[in-house]
Design a protein around this motif. Sequence first.
Motif, PDB file in Angstrom:
ATOM      1  N   TYR A   1      32.708  56.225   7.319  1.00  0.00           N
ATOM      2  CA  TYR A   1      32.485  57.259   8.333  1.00  0.00           C
ATOM      3  C   TYR A   1      32.923  56.816   9.722  1.00  0.00           C
ATOM      4  N   GLU A   2      32.168  55.898  10.311  1.00  0.00           N
ATOM      5  CA  GLU A   2      32.355  55.566  11.726  1.00  0.00           C
ATOM      6  C   GLU A   2      33.752  55.046  12.038  1.00  0.00           C
ATOM      7  N   THR A   3      34.278  54.187  11.181  1.00  0.00           N
ATOM      8  CA  THR A   3      35.586  53.595  11.472  1.00  0.00           C
ATOM      9  C   THR A   3      36.681  54.654  11.524  1.00  0.00           C
ATOM     10  N   THR A   4      36.659  55.603  10.595  1.00  0.00           N
ATOM     11  CA  THR A   4      37.712  56.609  10.558  1.00  0.00           C
ATOM     12  C   THR A   4      37.534  57.637  11.672  1.00  0.00           C
ATOM     13  N   VAL A   5      36.291  57.964  12.012  1.00  0.00           N
ATOM     14  CA  VAL A   5      36.047  58.864  13.139  1.00  0.00           C
ATOM     15  C   VAL A   5      36.679  58.293  14.406  1.00  0.00           C
ATOM     16  N   ASN A   6      36.404  57.038  14.691  1.00  0.00           N
ATOM     17  CA  ASN A   6      36.939  56.418  15.902  1.00  0.00           C
ATOM     18  C   ASN A   6      38.452  56.258  15.834  1.00  0.00           C
ATOM     19  N   LEU A   7      38.975  55.992  14.655  1.00  0.00           N
ATOM     20  CA  LEU A   7      40.423  55.887  14.481  1.00  0.00           C
ATOM     21  C   LEU A   7      41.103  57.206  14.848  1.00  0.00           C
ATOM     22  N   LEU A   8      40.601  58.326  14.331  1.00  0.00           N
ATOM     23  CA  LEU A   8      41.177  59.633  14.646  1.00  0.00           C
ATOM     24  C   LEU A   8      41.002  59.968  16.126  1.00  0.00           C
ATOM     25  N   ASP A   9      39.826  59.706  16.634  1.00  0.00           N
ATOM     26  CA  ASP A   9      39.509  59.957  18.040  1.00  0.00           C
ATOM     27  C   ASP A   9      40.522  59.265  18.947  1.00  0.00           C
ATOM     28  N   HIS A  10      40.696  57.961  18.772  1.00  0.00           N
ATOM     29  CA  HIS A  10      41.588  57.206  19.653  1.00  0.00           C
ATOM     30  C   HIS A  10      43.059  57.541  19.404  1.00  0.00           C
ATOM     31  N   ALA A  11      43.421  57.842  18.180  1.00  0.00           N
ATOM     32  CA  ALA A  11      44.818  58.186  17.910  1.00  0.00           C
ATOM     33  C   ALA A  11      45.212  59.454  18.645  1.00  0.00           C
ATOM     34  N   VAL A  12      44.374  60.481  18.565  1.00  0.00           N
ATOM     35  CA  VAL A  12      44.666  61.733  19.265  1.00  0.00           C
ATOM     36  C   VAL A  12      44.700  61.497  20.768  1.00  0.00           C
ATOM     37  N   HIS A  13      43.709  60.791  21.284  1.00  0.00           N
ATOM     38  CA  HIS A  13      43.637  60.551  22.725  1.00  0.00           C
ATOM     39  C   HIS A  13      44.854  59.770  23.219  1.00  0.00           C
ATOM     40  N   SER A  14      45.233  58.729  22.505  1.00  0.00           N
ATOM     41  CA  SER A  14      46.359  57.896  22.945  1.00  0.00           C
ATOM     42  C   SER A  14      47.684  58.652  22.870  1.00  0.00           C
ATOM     43  N   LEU A  15      47.862  59.457  21.826  1.00  0.00           N
ATOM     44  CA  LEU A  15      49.107  60.218  21.702  1.00  0.00           C
ATOM     45  C   LEU A  15      49.213  61.283  22.789  1.00  0.00           C
ATOM     46  N   LEU A  16      48.093  61.933  23.132  1.00  0.00           N
ATOM     47  CA  LEU A  16      48.136  62.956  24.179  1.00  0.00           C
ATOM     48  C   LEU A  16      48.284  62.341  25.562  1.00  0.00           C
ATOM     49  N   ARG A  17      47.799  61.126  25.746  1.00  0.00           N
ATOM     50  CA  ARG A  17      47.975  60.442  27.030  1.00  0.00           C
ATOM     51  C   ARG A  17      49.370  59.841  27.159  1.00  0.00           C
ATOM     52  N   ASN A  18      50.036  59.669  26.029  1.00  0.00           N
ATOM     53  CA  ASN A  18      51.367  59.049  26.022  1.00  0.00           C
ATOM     54  C   ASN A  18      52.336  59.950  25.261  1.00  0.00           C
ATOM     55  N   PRO A  19      52.740  61.063  25.876  1.00  0.00           N
ATOM     56  CA  PRO A  19      53.614  62.012  25.172  1.00  0.00           C
ATOM     57  C   PRO A  19      54.939  61.410  24.725  1.00  0.00           C
TER      58      PRO A  19
END
Length: 417
Positions: free
Chosen positions: A251-269
């Motif tokens: 649960y927790e590991t994949t939630v944070n993985l998705l969270d940071h992946a989306v955030h990093s990709l949107l911050r770095n177009p």
Amino acid sequence: MNATSAVRPVDPVHLDINGRDPHAEIARLRERGPIAPVMLPGGVFAWSVTSQWAIKRLLTDPRVSKDAERHWPAWINGDIPAGWPLALWVSVRSMITAYGDEHRRLRKLVTKAFTARSISTLGPMVTAIAHSLLDRLAEAPPGAVVDLRERFAAVLPVRVICEFLGIPEESRDGLQEKIGLTFLTAVPAEVVESNVRELYAALGELIESRRATPKDDLVTHLIAARDAEDGSGLTQQELVDTLLLVISAGYETTVNLLDHAVHSLLRNPDQLALVREGVATWDDVVDEILRCEPSGFHVPLRYAVEDIEIAGVLIPAGDAIIISLAGAGRDPEVHGDNAEQFDVTREKRREHLAFGFGVHYCLGAPLARMDAVIALEALFRRFPGMRLADPAERLELLPSFISNGHRRLPVFLGDSG
């Protein structure tokens, strides 16, 4: 010098239980060397390891144990305060805290469920869950701010692991909330204690329900191992704690993985463009996020079985050790002076320890990777114009020096593709 004559450092770094800026804290620890003294909540002393090479050495050293019942005098003697935020990480009796032959026995009972073949069969289920969640997101009013962590990142992994394990739908929300609390380090003692009681009660009810009505799922398989008569199976506590481990790790590991992946990709177009142009893959994104923003800052706890001298530091027998996965991922000796930058084409993006190393390497790593690749590809295809609600805002992190995730991930979805 030996353990009896070693002088414990008088200036350990007190880790911030609120997790306000763990990366900066880890950088300060690194300035003190590969291994530095720290103080955990409740005045509990430990050694933090931030160097990738030192972590690899310790994780493959038989003189390092995860079994507090055998190798941590502070726990054995009752010196750890009641309601300690990390108590559940220490008290569980599963392969995550086992040592030597006990670890091999417990891991073997679960390994068959996590073969590459069994994980690969889950792909269609993950895809279906992802698309059902995206359909719900598409119903948001135009221009609405959507918390993508709450409505996507935190939902998909729970549904996947619960379907995989055979956990009934009515039990999922309660388990998700209770397990999420175990990853936070700024929690009052009374909340910690009541949460642990409620968590074990819920798991006990689940086990009894499945024992009465067996199905073709992992819970039933673990119960069968508990009920085996040849003495090789699980004790009742091992059964409950193994179930807890599989659910929480999935649960927790994949939630944070998705969270940071989306955030990093949107911050770095520019990085997102590389994926869309085929220069990089979604697998590259997953590895770079696991390196740069692993799902956990620190992993508690391990213990020195004997005196261990490494990098000029003596870790006396019986001392606790925490492993900094975030420190390993941003180790400048491995990733250079720009280790903090998100770069999906980084040559050494796969050189991280986000899933551990050695005998305790995470069995669920292939499932977490598959979840993330399927979910991210589907999300960015469905909402190609998605953007952060406030690109300049520094998103608030979870109050923890263990779990690396945001409290919220507010976005504008844009038009559905």
